[in-house]
Design an enzyme around this catalytic site. Structure first.
Site, mmCIF file in Angstrom:
data_model
loop_
_atom_site.group_PDB
_atom_site.id
_atom_site.type_symbol
_atom_site.label_atom_id
_atom_site.label_comp_id
_atom_site.label_asym_id
_atom_site.label_seq_id
_atom_site.Cartn_x
_atom_site.Cartn_y
_atom_site.Cartn_z
ATOM 1 N N ASN A 21 0.842 -1.210 0.000
ATOM 2 C CA ASN A 21 0.000 0.000 0.000
ATOM 3 C C ASN A 21 0.870 1.251 0.000
ATOM 4 O OD1 ASN A 21 -3.059 -0.451 0.198
ATOM 5 N ND2 ASN A 21 -2.225 -2.023 1.566
ATOM 6 N N ARG A 72 2.330 1.366 25.405
ATOM 7 C CA ARG A 72 1.807 1.901 24.134
ATOM 8 C C ARG A 72 1.880 3.423 24.078
ATOM 9 N NH1 ARG A 72 -0.437 -1.971 21.113
ATOM 10 N NH2 ARG A 72 -1.185 -3.825 22.169
ATOM 11 N N HIS A 116 -8.246 -1.320 6.099
ATOM 12 C CA HIS A 116 -8.544 -2.627 6.699
ATOM 13 C C HIS A 116 -9.071 -3.559 5.605
ATOM 14 C CE1 HIS A 116 -9.492 -5.465 9.833
ATOM 15 N NE2 HIS A 116 -10.666 -5.650 9.263
ATOM 16 N N GLY A 150 -11.146 2.964 19.092
ATOM 17 C CA GLY A 150 -11.499 1.534 19.037
ATOM 18 C C GLY A 150 -10.663 0.798 17.998
ATOM 19 N N GLU A 181 -7.230 -2.343 -2.650
ATOM 20 C CA GLU A 181 -6.628 -1.445 -1.650
ATOM 21 C C GLU A 181 -5.703 -0.434 -2.314
ATOM 22 O OE1 GLU A 181 -6.437 -3.885 2.535
ATOM 23 O OE2 GLU A 181 -4.667 -3.927 1.302
HETATM 24 C C1 GAR Z 1 -3.251 -4.736 4.013
HETATM 25 O O1 GAR Z 1 -4.055 -5.729 3.433
HETATM 26 C C2 GAR Z 1 -4.033 -3.974 5.075
HETATM 27 O O2 GAR Z 1 -5.385 -3.855 4.763
HETATM 28 C C3 GAR Z 1 -3.824 -4.849 6.276
HETATM 29 O O3 GAR Z 1 -2.492 -5.252 6.202
HETATM 30 C C4 GAR Z 1 -2.126 -5.377 4.829
HETATM 31 C C5 GAR Z 1 -0.807 -4.677 4.631
HETATM 32 O O4 GAR Z 1 -0.318 -4.921 3.348
HETATM 33 N N1 GAR Z 1 -4.085 -4.140 7.484
HETATM 34 C C6 GAR Z 1 -4.686 -4.684 8.526
HETATM 35 O O5 GAR Z 1 -5.032 -5.851 8.581
HETATM 36 C C7 GAR Z 1 -4.908 -3.743 9.695
HETATM 37 N N2 GAR Z 1 -5.907 -4.252 10.574
HETATM 38 P P1 GAR Z 1 0.892 -4.105 2.778
HETATM 39 O O6 GAR Z 1 1.985 -4.106 3.860
HETATM 40 O O7 GAR Z 1 1.329 -4.872 1.582
HETATM 41 O O8 GAR Z 1 0.423 -2.720 2.479
#
Ligand code: GAR
Length: 207
Positions: A21, A72, A116, A150, A181
């Site tokens: 991404n 955190r 997500h 949340g 995405e």
């Molecule tokens: C993506 O699919 C994103 O939606 C997910 O991690 C992946 C990262 O891919 N995020 C989550 O699950 C957050 N809850 P990338 O590192 O190739 O961008």
């Protein structure tokens, strides 16, 4: 109201892994499709390929190990300090597998986005693609939302549906969701950059 800087916005991207991404955002920024510059990439994992992608494009990048902090909030304080030092307008979580605290959210109100891999509010949390397959959902997809306190509950900006096929595995569904995405996240960032997003309670209005 989400304010924008009028011209190109400065984006800080947080990653934990591969960073595809991140790559789609960098590519669209380079091609001029996106009025945003990625000015820093921060990972909580030393071996995140997202850091290599940043380096290849000459983007400032930094490993901030969450295990070196007592909690955190302490970690998020360090994140805020780093992001502020790059003067970012928008914080983009791109596969950043950590829960963020009000320390980050209050430093960047309505300026932290997440992607997500499901149609929220279905299948929040970890392994969203696996959850969708095991549930027997016929449709899943991806959601870009502003982050609130949340887990995957913040106001939704954009969503795209992806069918779940009968013989889908977690891998094949993830791959098809990834394709969407890579289009959806830059589109949401562009709306932000154009100052077209207004948050009203749970709703994000797009002007
Ligand atoms: C993506 O699919 C994103 O939606 C997910 O991690 C992946 C990262 O891919 N995020 C989550 O699950 C957050 N809850 P990338 O590192 O190739 O961008």
């Amino acid at each position: 109201m989400v304010k924008n800087s009028g011209d190109k916005i400065r984006v800080g991207v947080l990653v934990s892994g591969s960073g595809t991404n991140l790559q789609s955002i960098i590519d669209r920024s380079a091609s001029g499709e996106l009025a945003a510059d990625v000015v820093c990439v921060i990972s909580n994992k030393a071996d995140a390929f997202g850091l290599v992608r940043a380096a290849k494009h000459g983007i400032a990048h930094l490993h901030l190990d969450h295990r070196s902090f007592s909690g955190r909030q302490e970690y998020d304080r360090a994140l805020v300090e780093a992001l502020k030092s790059f003067n970012v307008d928008l914080v983009v979580l791109a596969g950043f597998m950590r829960i963020v605290t009000p320390v980050l959210l209050e430093a960047f109100p309505n300026r932290v986005m997440n992607i997500h891999p499901a149609l929220l509010p279905s299948f929040p949390g970890l392994d969203a693609q696996k959850q969708a397959i095991e549930y027997g959902a016929k449709l899943s997809g991806c959601t870009v939302h502003f982050v609130d306190s949340g887990t995957d509950t913040g106001p939704i900006i954009l969503q795209t549906a992806v069918p779940v096929l009968e013989d889908d595995t977690e891998k094949t569904l993830s791959e098809r969701i990834h394709v969407e995405e890579h289009r959806l996240y830059p589109a949401a960032i562009q709306l932000f950059a154009e100052g077209r997003l207004t948050v009203e309670g749970r709703k994000v209005r797009i002007s």
